[in-house]
Design an enzyme around this catalytic site. Sequence first.
Site, mmCIF file in Angstrom:
data_model
loop_
_atom_site.group_PDB
_atom_site.id
_atom_site.type_symbol
_atom_site.label_atom_id
_atom_site.label_comp_id
_atom_site.label_asym_id
_atom_site.label_seq_id
_atom_site.Cartn_x
_atom_site.Cartn_y
_atom_site.Cartn_z
ATOM 1 C CB SER A 121 -0.951 -0.041 1.201
ATOM 2 O OG SER A 121 -1.926 0.956 1.127
ATOM 3 C CE LYS A 161 -4.769 -2.490 0.997
ATOM 4 N NZ LYS A 161 -4.910 -1.051 0.765
ATOM 5 C CG ASP A 184 6.897 5.124 -11.584
ATOM 6 O OD1 ASP A 184 7.530 4.077 -11.806
ATOM 7 O OD2 ASP A 184 5.658 5.177 -11.542
#
Length: 545
Positions: free
Chosen positions: A289, A314, A300
Site C-alpha cells: 500500500s 496492494k 518512477d
Amino acid sequence: MLQFFKKKYIIPVVASGFLFVGASFKEDFFEIAKQIEIFTTLFKTVNMNYVDQTNPGDLMDKAIKSMLIELDPYTNYFNEQDVVKFKINNTGEYTGIGAMVTRKEGKLIVREPYKNYPADKAGLKAGDEIIQIGDVNLIDFKDDATQLLKGSKNAKIELKYKRNGELKTTQLILDEVDVKAVPYFGKVDDKTGYIVLDKFNAKATQETRKALESLKEQGATQIILDLRGNPGGLLGEAVNICNLFVPNNEIIVTTKSHIAKHNSTYKTSKAPYDLEIPLAILVDGKSASASEIVSGALQDLDRAVVIGSRSFGKGLVQRPIDLTYGTQLKVTISRYYTPSGRCIQALDYSKKDANGKATKTDAKNFNAFKTRKGRPVFDGGGVLPDIELEEAKSNNIVDALVRNDAIFNFGTQYYYKNLALGDKIPNLTDTDFADFKKLIKTQNISFDTKTELALKETLEQAKKEKIDASIKASYDALMTSVQKAEDAEVDKNKVRILDLLKDEIIKRFQYKEGLFSYYTKNNSEIKKATQLLNNLGEYNKILKK
C-alpha cells in the site's frame, strides 16, 4: 401565447435531461431499497422466531462482515470497539499496556512487549500466555480480550499468566503508548544513514524528517530507507514522505474509480528537504500500500534505487466513512496509479477462481511503462526492485514456519535456556538447528503445503465415508514421504532459518531496537544497499543520471 409555448416546450426537455441522468441511479436505488427491505424482514423474523435466544448485535456483525468479505479483504465494517483500534493504528497513540498481543487457538499470547512501557515494566515477556485479566477468566471469554487491557491512564490491572507451564501474577499500570512510525535510525558507516519506517501513521513524515536531520548532522551523505514489512497506512503521509526527496508540485499518485468523486491526483505541496542525497529503498513481499506508493513513485521519478524483492501488490485505496451508533465502514473507493501510470495491484477481486479466491495477474499480462528517464517498469504485481535479492524473496516453507509460530516458539525456548546471554549476539550452531527441527516435530508444526493439506482433507473425507481404515496404510506412507520432502526443504533453507531464529532471539534480549542495531552491521540487504550507495557510479548508472 408564445411565452407559454416556450415554457411548455422547454420544461419537458429540461426535465427529460434530469430523468436521463438520474435513471441509472433510480434503478440502483430501487434495487438497494428492495434488498434492504428483504434483509430487514428476514433479520426481524429470525430474531423473533428462532428456537434459542439470539444475539442480534452479534448476528448483524457477522452478517455484515460476511457480506463485505465477498468484495475484497480491505473493505471492512468496524463496530464501536473496532473503531477505537482503527484510530490507534492511524494516530499511533493510545492508553494501554504497550505490547503486541494476539489471540491464537483460544490463547492470548504476548508477542512483543515494547521497551519501557507498562507490559515491560510489569515483567511480561514474549511467549507469556495471559489467562486472567482482573476477574475475567479468558478460558470462557469469547469476546476481544485485548479490550480488557485498555483503560484510563494509571488504571491498575491484575493479570494471571503462564510462563513455561508455571502460573504467575503481576500488576499492570496503564500508560500512554506512542507507537513510533520510525522505531529506529542510525549510521551503517561513516557516510550511510539508515532509517526504519515501520508504518504510515499520522507521525510518519515528521519522524522521518527528524531522523534525516539527525543523520545528516552526524555526517550522513546517503540514506537507506527500510520499508520491509511495512503494511502501509495513510496515503497523505506517503505523499509527504516522497515530498522530502522531490520538488513541490510533483505528481506522486493518482486514484481512479468508476465514481468520479473518487478520482484524485495527489501532488507534493511543500519545499523538499533534500533533492540530491543518494537514496536506496528496501522492500519485500510484506511492503504494501503506502509503502508501494513511496517506493513506486520514487522509482518512477528516478529519485531512488529500490532493492530487495517484489512488494505485496496492494494498489487499492480505502476511505473510512462514519456510520450510525459510532460504527464505521472502511471501503475500497479506487485504485492508485504511480507517476508512470502503472497500477501495482496483484490480485483481481472481481474475478474469482473455482475455490472463490481472487485471481492473480499473470506476469505475461503485465503492461510496460517508463520512468521519467525511460527505464522500463511494469504493473500488475507489486513494485519490482531495480536490484532483486534472492535472500529477500519469500519461501513457502520458511513462511509457514513463521506463520505457524515455529520461529517464535523456538525463540521462547532458547531465551529461557540462555538467560545469561544478555546483550551478546547468539552464535547458533548445528545443535541449535537440530533442536529447532525437534521442536517442529514435538509441536506438530504444519508446513501448510498444498500436498499436505490435500492429503489431510482426503483422510477427513474418507472418515466421513467410513473408508478411512482401508486407506490408512497408503495414507500413512504418502504422509511420511511428504514429511521427508518437507524435512529436506527445511535443511535446504538452513541459513535463512538460522537468520530468522537469530533475529527472534536478539529481539527477546535487546528488544526491536537491538535487532535494528544488529541489522546495520549484519543484514545482507542493508549491506548490498550500502555497497551500491558507496559506488556512486553504479548508483547513477541505474538511475540513468
